[in-house]
Scaffold this motif. Structure first.
Motif, PDB file in Angstrom:
ATOM      1  N   ASP A 230       1.644  49.973  20.565  1.00 54.74           N
ATOM      2  CA  ASP A 230       0.792  50.915  19.834  1.00 54.74           C
ATOM      3  C   ASP A 230      -0.328  50.245  19.036  1.00 54.74           C
ATOM      4  O   ASP A 230      -1.433  50.783  18.952  1.00 54.74           O
ATOM      5  CB  ASP A 230       1.654  51.783  18.907  1.00 54.74           C
ATOM      6  CG  ASP A 230       2.869  51.052  18.381  1.00 54.74           C
ATOM      7  OD1 ASP A 230       2.711  50.136  17.564  1.00 54.74           O
ATOM      8  OD2 ASP A 230       3.984  51.388  18.827  1.00 54.74           O
TER       9      ASP A 230
ATOM     10  N   THR B  57       6.445  51.108  20.148  1.00 58.73           N
ATOM     11  CA  THR B  57       6.406  51.778  21.447  1.00 58.73           C
ATOM     12  C   THR B  57       5.629  50.900  22.430  1.00 58.73           C
ATOM     13  O   THR B  57       4.764  50.122  22.036  1.00 58.73           O
ATOM     14  CB  THR B  57       5.715  53.153  21.371  1.00 58.73           C
ATOM     15  OG1 THR B  57       4.307  52.966  21.079  1.00 58.73           O
ATOM     16  CG2 THR B  57       6.336  54.030  20.292  1.00 58.73           C
TER      17      THR B  57
ATOM     18  N   THR C 229       4.732  56.928  26.991  1.00 58.51           N
ATOM     19  CA  THR C 229       5.529  55.851  26.411  1.00 58.51           C
ATOM     20  C   THR C 229       6.740  55.674  27.324  1.00 58.51           C
ATOM     21  O   THR C 229       7.319  56.654  27.778  1.00 58.51           O
ATOM     22  CB  THR C 229       6.007  56.234  24.993  1.00 58.51           C
ATOM     23  OG1 THR C 229       4.872  56.412  24.145  1.00 58.51           O
ATOM     24  CG2 THR C 229       6.924  55.168  24.415  1.00 58.51           C
TER      25      THR C 229
ATOM     26  N   LEU D  71       4.088  59.473  17.793  1.00 57.07           N
ATOM     27  CA  LEU D  71       3.156  58.468  18.298  1.00 57.07           C
ATOM     28  C   LEU D  71       1.793  58.536  17.601  1.00 57.07           C
ATOM     29  O   LEU D  71       1.309  57.509  17.097  1.00 57.07           O
ATOM     30  CB  LEU D  71       3.009  58.589  19.813  1.00 57.07           C
ATOM     31  CG  LEU D  71       2.040  57.616  20.488  1.00 57.07           C
ATOM     32  CD1 LEU D  71       2.403  56.170  20.178  1.00 57.07           C
ATOM     33  CD2 LEU D  71       2.021  57.844  22.004  1.00 57.07           C
TER      34      LEU D  71
ATOM     35  N   THR E 258      11.003  52.263  23.577  1.00 58.25           N
ATOM     36  CA  THR E 258      10.858  52.071  22.139  1.00 58.25           C
ATOM     37  C   THR E 258      11.862  51.022  21.686  1.00 58.25           C
ATOM     38  O   THR E 258      12.921  50.837  22.303  1.00 58.25           O
ATOM     39  CB  THR E 258      11.098  53.377  21.352  1.00 58.25           C
ATOM     40  OG1 THR E 258      12.427  53.852  21.632  1.00 58.25           O
ATOM     41  CG2 THR E 258      10.088  54.441  21.729  1.00 58.25           C
TER      42      THR E 258
ATOM     43  N   ASN F 142       3.487  51.468  26.127  1.00 55.91           N
ATOM     44  CA  ASN F 142       2.864  52.637  26.728  1.00 55.91           C
ATOM     45  C   ASN F 142       2.073  52.292  27.988  1.00 55.91           C
ATOM     46  O   ASN F 142       1.600  51.160  28.144  1.00 55.91           O
ATOM     47  CB  ASN F 142       1.905  53.268  25.709  1.00 55.91           C
ATOM     48  CG  ASN F 142       2.577  53.517  24.378  1.00 55.91           C
ATOM     49  OD1 ASN F 142       3.204  54.533  24.167  1.00 55.91           O
ATOM     50  ND2 ASN F 142       2.461  52.561  23.450  1.00 55.91           N
TER      51      ASN F 142
END
Length: 324
Positions: free
Chosen positions: A83, A208, A101, A278, A104, A210
């Protein structure tokens, strides 16, 4: 053969050729060489992309931030990133979007210290040299841990280095600590043994990882993106239902023993999602970047909801999208 029939057959063959060429178009994907990007690697190496008609050329990068550079400079079509690089790039441009995503973790990032440096808590980092990788989650994690524990980050001599340089700096004694992600932490622990130790940190930052794409790619390949997400979803199911085989594949990819990876593999939660948390995380990171002087104080934070493209994940896993 009648001329009209010949013409119709010619048009049909041309249409088939165009369709085949489109279906065989290669999608170039940049994956950070870490544990987080593993579902995309599995989707490629176990043939899930191919099963869904996607021909993939996968390229490794040293970090998600570097993967994004490769995407912006046109060398790849899709990138994987945490992120923090998304937040920082979102301050400068709006020509990309988050498609999903896929993992995590609140234990991927760690602070490793020299056992002989007299560091037993985060407060002992004051007046020491700590290496980090600028523009990555490593930097944000270090500052977040310091601030959360009431320590002014400016009281710590933070040393920005590349990923490999940061590891080497701790090995060589040029810094007393590093803020890095796995598998670099595990590699350092294997190399240094009892000469290094993990610093205890709170689990206040949920990182996260992605899948990202340029907006022009999204518009040109809208029909392919659901298939790409389905392939990654199948890879996640494979990882979660075949942990032994998955660990063996990951160990081979990262050149880290299975026994070491098995101790930390449970820290990663693989599933497709686009969570309402997010954009809040991205907003928080922008506020940190402004407050820390990482970016100009005059920068206007963007609306990160506009950087998330949920329509494709809603087709694949509707319940995975919890955006407002």
């Amino acid at each position: 053969m009648p001329p009209l029939l010949v013409r119709c057959l010619g048009l049909l063959l041309l249409a088939l050729h165009v369709h085949t060429a489109h279906a065989a178009e290669v999608v170039r994907v940049a994956t950070s060489k870490n544990i987080l990007s593993f579902p995309v690697v599995v989707a490629h190496e176990k043939g899930f992309f191919a099963r869904h008609g996607i021909v993939v050329d996968r390229q490794d990068c040293v970090s998600g931030a570097r993967c994004m550079v490769e995407m912006f400079e046109g060398r790849v079509d899709l990138a994987t990133a945490a992120d923090l690089p998304i937040a920082l790039n979102g301050l400068r441009r709006n020509d990309f979007a988050i498609l999903a995503t896929f993992v995590t973790s609140n234990r991927d990032l760690k602070i490793l210290v020299d056992s002989n440096a007299g560091i037993s808590s985060l407060k002992d980092l004051v007046n020491t040299r700590v290496a980090y990788v600028r523009g990555t989650a490593s930097q944000y994690f270090l500052d977040t841990m310091l601030i959360y524990n009431g320590i002014d980050p400016n009281r710590v001599e933070r040393v920005p280095l590349g990923v490999e340089e940061a590891s080497a700096a701790l090995r060589d004694g040029r810094v007393q600590a590093v803020s890095l992600w796995e598998p670099h932490i595990s590699r350092l622990r294997l190399a240094k043994g009892e000469q290094v130790r993990l610093l205890s940190t709170q689990r206040v930052y949920l990182e996260t990882f992605n899948l990202l794409a340029p907006r022009d790619f999204i518009e040109r390949h809208a029909e392919q993106i659901p298939a790409i997400l389905r392939a990654i979803d199948e890879a996640i199911q494979f990882i979660n239902t075949n942990p032994r085989e998955a660990l063996a594949l990951l160990a081979q990819r990262l050149d880290v023993p299975v026994a070491v990876l098995s101790d930390i593999f449970g820290d990663y939660h693989y599933r497709l999602s686009l969570s309402k948390s997010l954009p809040r995380t991205l907003d928080s990171q922008v506020r940190w970047a402004i407050a820390s002087g990482e970016v100009s104080a005059g920068v206007t934070p963007p609306n990160f909801l506009k950087f998330i493209e949920p329509r494709f994940l809603r087709l694949v896993r509707p319940s995975a999208v919890t955006l407002p």
